[in-house]
Design a protein around this motif. Structure first.
Motif, PDB file in Angstrom:
ATOM      1  N   CYS A 141       0.851  -1.190   0.000  1.00  0.00           N
ATOM      2  CA  CYS A 141       0.000   0.000   0.000  1.00  0.00           C
ATOM      3  C   CYS A 141       0.887   1.241   0.000  1.00  0.00           C
ATOM      4  O   CYS A 141       2.112   1.137  -0.105  1.00  0.00           O
ATOM      5  CB  CYS A 141      -0.958   0.002   1.189  1.00  0.00           C
ATOM      6  SG  CYS A 141      -0.149   0.095   2.795  1.00  0.00           S
ATOM      7  N   ASN A 154       1.583   3.707   2.227  1.00  0.00           N
ATOM      8  CA  ASN A 154       2.400   4.105   3.379  1.00  0.00           C
ATOM      9  C   ASN A 154       1.950   3.334   4.607  1.00  0.00           C
ATOM     10  O   ASN A 154       0.925   2.639   4.581  1.00  0.00           O
ATOM     11  CB  ASN A 154       2.322   5.626   3.622  1.00  0.00           C
ATOM     12  CG  ASN A 154       0.895   6.106   3.770  1.00  0.00           C
ATOM     13  OD1 ASN A 154       0.213   5.788   4.742  1.00  0.00           O
ATOM     14  ND2 ASN A 154       0.415   6.871   2.797  1.00  0.00           N
ATOM     15  N   THR A 179       0.774   4.437   7.476  1.00  0.00           N
ATOM     16  CA  THR A 179      -0.477   4.915   8.075  1.00  0.00           C
ATOM     17  C   THR A 179      -1.672   4.325   7.348  1.00  0.00           C
ATOM     18  O   THR A 179      -2.641   3.877   7.974  1.00  0.00           O
ATOM     19  CB  THR A 179      -0.529   6.458   8.042  1.00  0.00           C
ATOM     20  OG1 THR A 179       0.639   6.984   8.670  1.00  0.00           O
ATOM     21  CG2 THR A 179      -1.755   6.976   8.764  1.00  0.00           C
ATOM     22  N   ASP A 180      -1.611   4.307   6.015  1.00  0.00           N
ATOM     23  CA  ASP A 180      -2.671   3.659   5.244  1.00  0.00           C
ATOM     24  C   ASP A 180      -2.798   2.188   5.618  1.00  0.00           C
ATOM     25  O   ASP A 180      -3.904   1.648   5.673  1.00  0.00           O
ATOM     26  CB  ASP A 180      -2.376   3.763   3.748  1.00  0.00           C
ATOM     27  CG  ASP A 180      -2.809   5.096   3.141  1.00  0.00           C
ATOM     28  OD1 ASP A 180      -3.200   5.998   3.903  1.00  0.00           O
ATOM     29  OD2 ASP A 180      -2.746   5.230   1.904  1.00  0.00           O
ATOM     30  N   GLN A 214      -4.875   1.980   8.638  1.00  0.00           N
ATOM     31  CA  GLN A 214      -6.268   2.345   8.362  1.00  0.00           C
ATOM     32  C   GLN A 214      -6.985   1.241   7.593  1.00  0.00           C
ATOM     33  O   GLN A 214      -8.113   0.862   7.932  1.00  0.00           O
ATOM     34  CB  GLN A 214      -6.333   3.652   7.574  1.00  0.00           C
ATOM     35  CG  GLN A 214      -7.760   4.061   7.230  1.00  0.00           C
ATOM     36  CD  GLN A 214      -7.842   5.433   6.599  1.00  0.00           C
ATOM     37  OE1 GLN A 214      -7.083   6.328   6.938  1.00  0.00           O
ATOM     38  NE2 GLN A 214      -8.765   5.603   5.670  1.00  0.00           N
ATOM     39  N   VAL A 215      -6.342   0.715   6.566  1.00  0.00           N
ATOM     40  CA  VAL A 215      -6.960  -0.348   5.765  1.00  0.00           C
ATOM     41  C   VAL A 215      -7.191  -1.586   6.624  1.00  0.00           C
ATOM     42  O   VAL A 215      -8.222  -2.267   6.499  1.00  0.00           O
ATOM     43  CB  VAL A 215      -6.089  -0.665   4.535  1.00  0.00           C
ATOM     44  CG1 VAL A 215      -6.588  -1.927   3.834  1.00  0.00           C
ATOM     45  CG2 VAL A 215      -6.086   0.516   3.563  1.00  0.00           C
ATOM     46  N   VAL A 224      -5.399   6.786  13.054  1.00  0.00           N
ATOM     47  CA  VAL A 224      -6.322   6.090  12.158  1.00  0.00           C
ATOM     48  C   VAL A 224      -7.555   5.598  12.898  1.00  0.00           C
ATOM     49  O   VAL A 224      -8.642   5.500  12.311  1.00  0.00           O
ATOM     50  CB  VAL A 224      -5.610   4.920  11.450  1.00  0.00           C
ATOM     51  CG1 VAL A 224      -4.546   5.444  10.508  1.00  0.00           C
ATOM     52  CG2 VAL A 224      -5.004   3.927  12.439  1.00  0.00           C
ATOM     53  N   THR A 231       1.073  -4.852  10.008  1.00  0.00           N
ATOM     54  CA  THR A 231       1.258  -3.700   9.125  1.00  0.00           C
ATOM     55  C   THR A 231       2.697  -3.207   9.249  1.00  0.00           C
ATOM     56  O   THR A 231       3.353  -3.400  10.271  1.00  0.00           O
ATOM     57  CB  THR A 231       0.315  -2.540   9.483  1.00  0.00           C
ATOM     58  OG1 THR A 231       0.698  -1.990  10.762  1.00  0.00           O
ATOM     59  CG2 THR A 231      -1.140  -3.000   9.543  1.00  0.00           C
ATOM     60  N   SER A 255       5.635   0.031   7.570  1.00  0.00           N
ATOM     61  CA  SER A 255       5.959   1.210   6.764  1.00  0.00           C
ATOM     62  C   SER A 255       7.298   0.980   6.087  1.00  0.00           C
ATOM     63  O   SER A 255       8.195   0.367   6.671  1.00  0.00           O
ATOM     64  CB  SER A 255       6.048   2.445   7.671  1.00  0.00           C
ATOM     65  OG  SER A 255       6.686   3.521   7.001  1.00  0.00           O
ATOM     66  N   ALA A 264      -7.976  -1.381  -0.530  1.00  0.00           N
ATOM     67  CA  ALA A 264      -6.857  -0.549  -0.979  1.00  0.00           C
ATOM     68  C   ALA A 264      -6.981  -0.160  -2.445  1.00  0.00           C
ATOM     69  O   ALA A 264      -6.241   0.710  -2.922  1.00  0.00           O
ATOM     70  CB  ALA A 264      -5.539  -1.283  -0.751  1.00  0.00           C
ATOM     71  N   VAL A 313     -10.280   2.908  -0.508  1.00  0.00           N
ATOM     72  CA  VAL A 313      -9.342   4.023  -0.638  1.00  0.00           C
ATOM     73  C   VAL A 313      -8.408   3.713  -1.810  1.00  0.00           C
ATOM     74  O   VAL A 313      -8.398   2.604  -2.349  1.00  0.00           O
ATOM     75  CB  VAL A 313      -8.508   4.222   0.647  1.00  0.00           C
ATOM     76  CG1 VAL A 313      -9.392   4.593   1.816  1.00  0.00           C
ATOM     77  CG2 VAL A 313      -7.692   2.970   0.976  1.00  0.00           C
ATOM     78  N   SER A 371      -4.746   3.279  -2.330  1.00  0.00           N
ATOM     79  CA  SER A 371      -3.496   3.143  -1.586  1.00  0.00           C
ATOM     80  C   SER A 371      -2.676   2.020  -2.213  1.00  0.00           C
ATOM     81  O   SER A 371      -2.936   0.838  -1.991  1.00  0.00           O
ATOM     82  CB  SER A 371      -3.783   2.835  -0.111  1.00  0.00           C
ATOM     83  OG  SER A 371      -2.588   2.850   0.626  1.00  0.00           O
TER      84      SER A 371
END
Length: 377
Positions: A57, A59, A61-62, A65-66, A92, A184, A186, A217, A232, A234
């Protein structure tokens, strides 16, 4: 010395030919979005982590959130996170209309205090987001025991600990991010596995969740132009995936270099009574995204100023705990009566020294000698 907190240029020069070739191959293909490198990287990272599905995705943060969106939580549902972490972990939760519940952290590892975690659970609690902070894991055996007892989801925030090994009490070894419901991460450039822009990923062993994550995503699509849910946009772009494919081959050696640098710092700094060097949890190795000291009886501002005068950068992660941040004032009523003594103490006492793959013994000696000179009794 011209020192940096993270020497990305030095690392790039070591693998320049491979990186440049990978980037040029993508440019030549012009497949900048969803090119073949994205799928190849996802497969290679899944193999490295020992997990069934990796979904790239845009980043970290996404990614968080996802992950929350994929669990179909409802407004007002409570999600428990540590108080001492980067804001993205909790941001998020609020963005999705969920209720962030903050708990204090362990004074040794700085990861979520599992006793405080269990005390914070209510009938509205639906998920826990443990953060593997600075390069080592939260106590995932306890987190998972609590989650299973209360039927809760677990989203592992692995942004600072990709490649860390977790040692289960029954002898099993798992990579950080592969233990909970969803992991998750980054790929921000300074991370242990960082790209040359923004990027992130999610991990799961659940086939249905993986399909849902991919759909969310990608604008809620499973079939092109058929939008099954609100999603979203992403995506991990192809150039970043190509860079990450190269760097993934070196991740273990990069992490080894960080561990060796941390050990060298320890050897020079442990005798000083005014610093507490980073703890190593028995349940996890530590790959040192940051090398973070606790100061005792020392003036942090003076230390930073005098080190900077000698060309030595430092950082404070994090100077204000989340329960004191203005952005979370609307949620303070949900956290009334809860103690954040450790987070408050850490915010006023921690300091991080340069930590990256290019540190040499001479540089570490220079940093440590200057720090000890400032702190000498």
């Amino acid at each position: 010395m011209n020192l940096q907190m993270c020497d990305l240029k030095g690392q790039y020069l070591r693998i320049k030919d491979e990186i440049d070739a990978a980037i040029h191959e993508v440019i030549d293909s012009t497949a900048f979005i969803k090119g073949k490198e994205v799928g190849l990287f996802q497969d290679e990272l899944a193999l490295y982590l020992g997990v069934k599905h990796v979904i790239g995705c845009a980043n970290g943060t996404d990614a968080l959130q996802v992950a929350l969106m994929a669990l179909n939580l409802k407004p007002g549902d409570e999600v428990i996170t540590p108080d001492f972490t980067f804001i993205a972990t909790v941001e998020v939760v609020a963005l999705l209309g969920l209720t962030p519940i903050l708990v204090d952290v362990d004074p040794s590892t700085f990861t979520i205090d599992t006793q405080k975690l269990e005390e914070a659970i209510t009938p509205k609690t639906k998920a826990i987001i443990p953060v593997h902070l600075f390069g080592q894991c939260a106590n995932m055996d306890e987190v998972m025991r609590i989650a299973q007892k209360h039927n809760l989801y677990v989203i592992e925030d692995t942004a600072q600990a990709l490649g860390t090994d977790y040692y289960h009490s029954d002898g099993r070894v798992a990579k950080a991010g592969t233990i909970g419901t969803i992991g998750t991460t980054s790929f921000f450039p300074s991370k242990n596995l960082g790209c040359y822009g923004d990027g992130g990923a999610l991990f799961t062993n659940d086939d249905d969740l993986a399909a849902e994550i991919r759909s969310i995503a990608n604008h809620g699509m499973k079939v092109r132009y058929h939008h099954d849910r609100i999603g979203v946009n992403s995506r991990l772009d192809t150039i970043q995936a190509a860079i990450l494919r190269v760097k993934l081959k070196y991740l273990d050696s990069f992490n080894k270099a960080r561990i060796e640098a941390a050990n060298a710092y320890d050897a020079r700094l442990k005798p000083c009574s005014k610093v507490i060097t980073p703890a190593r949890a028995k349940w996890s190795n530590h790959i040192f995204h940051q090398y973070t000291l606790k100061l005792t009886g020392a003036d942090r501002y003076k230390l930073q100023k005098e080190l900077a005068a000698n060309g030595i950068p430092t950082m404070v992660y994090y100077p204000i705990p989340l329960h004191k941040q203005k952005a979370f004032e609307p949620y303070r009523e949900f956290n009334l009566g809860r103690s954040f003594q450790v987070s408050d103490s850490l915010s006023s006492s921690v300091i991080s020294l340069p930590m990256h793959t290019e540190l040499t013994d001479d540089v570490i000696k220079y940093i440590a000698d200057n720090l000890l000179e400032v702190l000498k009794e």
